[in-house]
Design a protein around this motif. Sequence first.
Motif, PDB file in Angstrom:
ATOM      1  N   GLY B 278       0.800  -1.215   0.000  1.00 28.13           N
ATOM      2  CA  GLY B 278       0.000   0.000   0.000  1.00 28.13           C
ATOM      3  C   GLY B 278       0.833   1.264   0.000  1.00 28.13           C
ATOM      4  N   PRO B 279       0.171   2.424   0.079  1.00 26.77           N
ATOM      5  CA  PRO B 279       0.853   3.721  -0.069  1.00 26.77           C
ATOM      6  C   PRO B 279       1.901   3.992   1.014  1.00 26.77           C
ATOM      7  CG  PRO B 279      -1.469   4.014   0.537  1.00 26.77           C
ATOM      8  CD  PRO B 279      -1.284   2.572   0.216  1.00 26.77           C
ATOM      9  N   ALA B 345       0.190   9.604  -4.071  1.00 27.36           N
ATOM     10  CA  ALA B 345      -0.752   8.850  -3.226  1.00 27.36           C
ATOM     11  C   ALA B 345      -2.035   9.631  -2.953  1.00 27.36           C
ATOM     12  CB  ALA B 345      -0.082   8.474  -1.918  1.00 27.36           C
ATOM     13  N   ALA B 348      -5.742   8.319  -1.826  1.00 31.28           N
ATOM     14  CA  ALA B 348      -5.663   6.918  -1.397  1.00 31.28           C
ATOM     15  C   ALA B 348      -6.560   6.687  -0.191  1.00 31.28           C
ATOM     16  CB  ALA B 348      -4.226   6.577  -1.044  1.00 31.28           C
ATOM     17  N   THR B 349      -7.019   5.453  -0.049  1.00 31.48           N
ATOM     18  CA  THR B 349      -7.828   5.108   1.122  1.00 31.48           C
ATOM     19  C   THR B 349      -7.020   4.201   2.038  1.00 31.48           C
ATOM     20  OG1 THR B 349      -9.856   5.293  -0.143  1.00 31.48           O
ATOM     21  CG2 THR B 349      -9.962   4.006   1.878  1.00 31.48           C
ATOM     22  N   LEU B 380      -6.222  12.312   2.156  1.00 27.59           N
ATOM     23  CA  LEU B 380      -6.189  10.858   2.327  1.00 27.59           C
ATOM     24  C   LEU B 380      -7.482  10.419   3.006  1.00 27.59           C
ATOM     25  CD1 LEU B 380      -2.532  10.353   3.591  1.00 27.59           C
ATOM     26  CD2 LEU B 380      -3.422   9.788   1.326  1.00 27.59           C
TER      27      LEU B 380
END
Lengths: 318, 513
Positions: B278-279, B345, B348-349, B380
């Motif tokens: 992920g991010p 990013a 992003a979630t 975010l």
Amino acid sequence: MLRYTIHRLLLTIPVLVGISVVVFLIMALIPGDPATAILGAFATLENATKLRAELGLDRPLIEQYFTWAGNLLSGDFGRSYALNRPVLDELLERMWPTILLAGSAMCVCVILGLISGLLAAVKQYTWVDQGLTLFTLIGISAPSFWLGLMAVSLFTVQLGWLPASGMYTPYGDESLGDLLVHLLMPAITLGLVASSVIARLTRTSMLEQLRQDYVRTARAKGERETAVVIKHAFRNALVGLIPVLGLQAGFVLGGAVYIETVFQWPGIGRMLVNAISTRDILLVQGGVMMVATIYVFFNLLADLIQHALDPRIQQSHG
Amino acid sequence: MVLLSFLLLSFGLTIQAATPKDVLVVAQIAEPKSMDPATVTAVNDFRILMNVYDGLVRYRSGTLEVEPGLAESWTISDDGKAYTFSLRQGIKFHDGSPFNAEAVKFNFDRMLVKDHPYAETGPFPLSFFFSAIKETTVVDEHTVRFRMDDPYAPLLSNLAYPTGLIISPEAVKKHGKDVGRNPAGTGPYQFREWKSNQHVILDQNGGYWDGQAGLRSVVFRPITDANTRVAEMLSGGIDMMVEVPPDNVATFSSNSSYALHEQAGPHLWFLILNLKEGPLQDKRVRQALNYAINKQALVENVLQNTATVASGPTPAAFSWAYNDALQPYPYDPAKARELVKAAGAEGATLTFYVTEGGSGMLDPVPMGTAIQADLKAIGLNVKIETYEWNTFLGKVNPGLEGKADMAEMAWMTNDPDTLPFLALRTSAWPDQGGFNSGYYSNPQVDELLEQARVSTSQTVRAALYKEMQRIVHDDAPWVFVANWKQNAVTGSNVQNFRLEPSFLLLLHKVSKN
């Protein structure tokens, strides 16, 4: 009567078995792991797996159930993970405070409920009736823990009359007076809510009886009004109320969970709350089984009393 | 209500006695689990135990430095692999049995030797504090030696931790697993009575080696409900309460009948970030999180100044090992937005594990939602998942992979080694038995921590830890949020009480007038 009693006693067996299955499944299926709960924040995967095996939690559910139920029958409730002591010791230590609290609350409930219901019926549509109706409505609607908090803030913090928590003064003499002082607020708070239901039902039931022909006959015979109300109408109204009292006993036991938490009463209710949060499975299972047994017993008792009081029911059962 | 008031009035005048003279009534936040020091992990339990037991060494009051306890002195071999302790003589446990080298050996063997006859009185969740000890030998009646395969610098401070408290072997032999309810130590107070969910009572130990205790007895009462605890304090039913809810701090600090005590401790509240996927694999996004979260606002508004802003992985309470050149990441949403943008990013979630409460977690739900709002402000999206503490630990400790991007966490430790060693090293990833649930890995940090552990010089260790903090601060595998200031309220008649940086409650010198 004896046959009826035995019949009713035998009926409790499948009820208790059913409860045991449900309790077991609920505790087995809720998320959260006792091994993590015991090891605390330092539970590594490896240690938790090892501990789970030691506790027998890695075995099939059905096997776990029969082991547990079998032990239960021989009086072995297992050992509490979180408290590291036999479940039975803990339950026995906790049972009496709960019985004392619930019993006192039931007394409050019965006395307040019956008297105010009776008064409201006799004084129908007067200010007494209306006042009591309003009061019982509040009683039914207000959650007991809220009443408890209000009582603590008034009688402990503002007025300084009553201790806020516990069963005895720490390091006190554990005298009866000390116990009563500590018991007063929780018992009244708990009993008050239950009494509202009884009051409403007593009122309705009394009004129904007071309109019956036998009441008119008694009055026509020239009996005093008090005797008519108490001896004739009230006695008959009571028969219908007894099973409700049995149910209220269950309600009071349930309410004890909140009240014991608010007032830090050392009973089973509070123990269960703690045990659930620490995933102390055996303690929860043992505790619920004990409460359920007490509840079933209250209902049985209510049925038997009603049976003894009401000749019509006796006839139908032989 | 009339009836109720009448009933109460009739009782009213005789009620509400103050707590007895010479007896200190302390409200605890929970029922203790056990009074067997080797089996418990909660500060709540330690607060009682420290008054019943002694360790070989102890923290000097007001510090996290070690001083002699049951051991008068000790020597460390030149290679750092053997510690030899000379024990105080003539000391007896509360059950009358003698304290000697055999007793010390029994205590450590019980935790560490798998086939020890009393190993089944466990489990001993914190025994890994002493897992470096390979052998405990009785040199003579009053001398005991620990041998290790490798030098292990945190040993002394671990011995001062409650897990190192010495229990009477005779009591363990007599009561087995039930010793947790029938404890016997050598401390200033001895056990008298434990009534489930009512109280634990300790009485003065008349022959205490370090001078008589200041109170006849101490009563610990578990009062789990915070409102009830405050009500009891206000009505005089208790003399002391710990962990005052932030909302009530002002009530007590502004009233001269009470004394409010505060003390910063070795506590860190942080967010574990998932570096595996992920991010948050991108260091820029992790730093952005550190810039984006308004920690000052969290500490002031949510926690009402019961904590301070954390600068890095090591709390300032470890003064000798703390790198005071490091500053907390400032609140800088513009910079955070820039970093997120640079990393690509935006939008992003992130899945965020929040707990409902737990040891040292302060006010986790409001803190979690405030963090969510701060991150929303830099673009975010945060999806919060809330779990009850034990379930939460069951999800976080095995690692965040495949489940979440970040999780709340808090640690209270006794040595600057403990937290980074257990939660930041590569070989502390969950599959290897550690608590590095975010999969941080930096060979330099690994090396620094290994070196610090085997060095017997505190100066050398300090330099290594400071360098480790600098690297971790920059790598940002965590969001460093807050260091909790523990607090307690006492009645103004309680004398000589102070909170300890160790979070432990020492009542030996406390008295009441």
